[in-house]
Design a protein around this motif. Structure first.
Motif, short mmCIF file in Angstrom:
data_model
loop_
_atom_site.label_atom_id
_atom_site.label_comp_id
_atom_site.label_asym_id
_atom_site.label_seq_id
_atom_site.Cartn_x
_atom_site.Cartn_y
_atom_site.Cartn_z
N ASP A 188 -0.73 0.15 -4.31
CA ASP A 188 -0.01 0.98 -5.27
C ASP A 188 0.26 2.37 -4.72
OD1 ASP A 188 0.03 -1.10 -7.09
OD2 ASP A 188 -1.79 -0.43 -8.13
N ARG A 191 2.84 2.35 -1.91
CA ARG A 191 4.21 2.22 -2.40
C ARG A 191 4.75 3.59 -2.83
NH1 ARG A 191 3.17 -0.82 -6.27
NH2 ARG A 191 3.32 -2.77 -5.11
N GLU A 192 3.91 4.39 -3.46
CA GLU A 192 4.34 5.71 -3.89
C GLU A 192 4.65 6.60 -2.70
OE1 GLU A 192 4.23 9.82 -4.70
OE2 GLU A 192 2.51 8.84 -3.72
N ALA A 194 5.59 5.58 0.30
CA ALA A 194 6.81 5.06 0.91
C ALA A 194 8.05 5.56 0.16
CB ALA A 194 6.78 3.54 0.94
N THR A 195 7.94 5.69 -1.16
CA THR A 195 9.04 6.21 -1.96
C THR A 195 9.31 7.68 -1.63
OG1 THR A 195 8.51 4.68 -3.76
CG2 THR A 195 9.87 6.59 -4.32
N ARG A 196 8.25 8.44 -1.35
CA ARG A 196 8.39 9.86 -1.02
C ARG A 196 8.95 10.09 0.38
NH1 ARG A 196 3.58 12.94 -0.85
NH2 ARG A 196 2.16 11.25 -1.37
N PRO A 198 11.39 8.03 2.35
CA PRO A 198 12.31 6.91 2.57
C PRO A 198 12.87 6.84 3.99
CG PRO A 198 13.39 8.64 1.32
CD PRO A 198 11.94 9.03 1.41
#
Length: 242
Positions: A188, A191-192, A194-196, A198
């Motif tokens: 979890d 994933r956060e 990786a979003t920050r 890109p």
């Protein structure tokens, strides 16, 4: 500008049957990353002319470079040169410069230059030779297709000589952070992160060490500052021993 892209086509029944352990793809991928060429695909195909032709046509048109390994030796199943020539619409014949290289190589070692060995001087029209400092038999580049031997030490020597002649981009940089927790435990938060970030490739690679589950967390990119920032984010989110 994005880095040039590449595919690696590994040719040989011996790979697909498990007879030979493949290592050329691992070596090439690392060297391409250092040179700033992005390896997008690795494919293994049998010693089948039609399969090789189809793969060469597909991969050479969808990538900036296609590197092949295997199938350029003296035996009947060494058909890579034939298949690449067909795929690229070139004729194939004994070439004088390749024949001279082989003749000098065998003469220097007191080895007979047989008809079978002469087969390795068959080069597609318009191709440029790739030097083989180990066993003499040259590879070749035809358009954006670079054809090299399958024997690992020969393949590696050919790659080392070829890559400086190709235009690369920004080298791929990676940083690793190892935590002794199962991969599912970091999913979890990872994933956060990786979003920050890109623009980075952020991956998790599980392992077992002395009966304990662990995960290697990796950030990859071509901007050193961004790679470092992503790595620091991993360290903050997953302190050692968490």
């Amino acid at each position: 500008m994005p880095n040039p892209t590449a595919a690696n086509l590994i040719i040989g029944d011996e790979i697909l049957t498990g007879r030979t352990r493949e290592g050329n793809a691992h070596f090439l991928a690392g060297k391409l990353a250092e040179h700033g060429i992005t390896c997008r695909q690795i494919r293994v195909v049998p010693d089948d002319n039609d399969v090789i032709v189809a793969a060469v046509r597909e991969l050479s048109t969808s990538h900036d470079h296609l590197f092949t390994s295997g199938g350029i030796g003296p035996t009947h199943d060494d058909i890579t040169a034939d298949a690449v020539a067909e795929a690229m619409g070139a004729s194939l014949d004994i070439r004088d410069d390749a024949r001279m290289i082989l003749a000098e190589h065998y003469a220097a070692r007191g080895v007979e230059f047989t008809t079978a060995r002469l087969r390795m001087a068959r080069i597609p029209a318009g191709a440029e030779l790739i030097d083989n400092p180990v066993s003499g038999a040259p590879g070749f580049s035809l358009g954006n297709v670079h054809v090299m031997a399958g024997v690992p030490n020969i393949f590696q020597a050919m790659v080392e000589g070829l890559l400086p002649k190709l235009t690369g981009g920004a080298p791929l940089i990676s940083r690793n952070w190892q935590v002794m927790v199962a991969e599912a435990s970091v999913a979890d938060e990872l994933r956060e992160i990786a979003t920050r970030f890109p623009d980075l490739s952020i991956g998790s690679y599980p392992f077992v060490q002395e009966g304990r589950y662990g995960t290697n967390l990796v950030t990859r990119g071509t901007d050193p500052g961004r790679v470092e920032a992503g790595w620091q984010a991993l360290k903050t989110a997953f302190p050692e021993g968490k």
